[in-house]
Scaffold this active site. Structure first.
Site, short mmCIF file in Angstrom:
data_model
loop_
_atom_site.label_atom_id
_atom_site.label_comp_id
_atom_site.label_asym_id
_atom_site.label_seq_id
_atom_site.Cartn_x
_atom_site.Cartn_y
_atom_site.Cartn_z
N GLU A 133 -116.48 -36.54 13.03
CA GLU A 133 -117.09 -35.31 13.52
C GLU A 133 -118.61 -35.43 13.40
O GLU A 133 -119.13 -35.74 12.33
CB GLU A 133 -116.58 -34.12 12.71
CG GLU A 133 -117.01 -32.77 13.24
CD GLU A 133 -116.48 -31.62 12.39
OE1 GLU A 133 -117.05 -30.52 12.49
OE2 GLU A 133 -115.51 -31.83 11.62
N ASP A 153 -122.22 -23.06 8.31
CA ASP A 153 -122.55 -24.20 7.45
C ASP A 153 -123.03 -23.76 6.08
O ASP A 153 -123.83 -22.84 5.94
CB ASP A 153 -123.65 -25.05 8.10
CG ASP A 153 -123.19 -25.70 9.39
OD1 ASP A 153 -121.97 -25.85 9.57
OD2 ASP A 153 -124.05 -26.06 10.22
#
Length: 253
Positions: free
Chosen positions: A47, A58
């Site tokens: 990824e 995040d």
């Protein structure tokens, strides 16, 4: 069946590391080196994050990685150019927020992925109801749009999310941002088993996974794991040997 799904369906204990494009001392020039290292260690797919100024999903480790990449003037356009020259047998999955893709131009974005190893897309801020922005452009391509399914998602909604999914299902192991450790619900194993029964697509578990104990647990109830913050941190600290060892141990449970 598209390449990404076929690769992940062929085995258990899939390991998908996450890296931030451009978070390398040589910026994007180091991307190929990192991909080759992760491939040789035994990764099932890789990824690749696109740095963004407002990364709502995040945690601090990946957010800082994104800021380091942005400081090197890394952009979606430059990442796509870099990917054209990278050869790997491991399918790559682009993780990006929708805004950079929209600004680049959706059709142009998908066209730029041709002749690259990119076989999947993860767009965490693109809800199911807006997938039509992307799906018409990838239906006939060897590219999958990977859905994220949260622990708190009702079963009825889970069925909607997985009914026409391709590639794999990204099962979100914690509520919140990436990188949180030891915050797993005691209902998580049941959640993953239930989700896996709803689909023939491989279910991979991500968010907060940082130890081999975590990996062993989730390999028992899903098709594998996605590990981000630990990989990003170790690579930033030049602990490549630790990354290789972790991956090799993870895939051999």
């Amino acid at each position: 069946m598209k390449t990404l799904q076929a690769k992940l369906s062929n085995k258990k204990n899939n390991f998908v590391p996450y890296i931030m494009a451009g978070d390398h001392e040589r910026g994007l020039e180091g991307l190929n080196e990192t991909i080759q290292l992760l491939e040789q260690a035994g990764s099932s797919a890789i990824e690749i994050g696109v740095p963004f100024s407002d990364p709502v999903a995040d945690g601090p480790v990946i957010e800082q990685a994104g800021l380091r990449a942005l400081a090197k003037n890394v952009s979606l356009s430059k990442i796509l150019d870099s990917l054209k020259s990278i050869e790997t047998e491991v399918p790559l999955v682009i993780m990006t927020y929708f805004n950079p893709v929209y600004q680049f131009g959706i059709e142009n974005f998908v066209a730029a992925l041709e002749n690259t190893a990119v076989k999947g897309l993860i767009i965490p801020d693109l809800p199911k109801e807006h997938e039509a922005y992307i799906k018409p452009f990838i239906t006939d391509k060897d590219i999958c749009l990977v859905p994220l399914v949260s622990l708190t998602t009702p079963i009825s909604r889970q069925k909607e999310l997985v009914v026409d999914a391709e590639g794999f299902i990204y099962a979100v192991a914690i509520n919140g941002v990436t990188g949180k450790e030891n915050a797993y619900s005691n209902q998580l194993d049941h959640h993953l088993e239930t989700l896996s029964k709803l689909t023939d697509i491989p279910v991979l578990t991500g968010f907060g996974i940082s130890t081999l104990t975590d990996v062993e647990r989730f390999n028992k109830v899903s098709a594998g794991v996605i590990v981000g913050s630990k990989i990003v941190r170790d690579l930033h600290e030049n602990k490549e040997s630790d990354v290789i060892k972790f991956i090799k141990n993870a895939i051999n449970f």
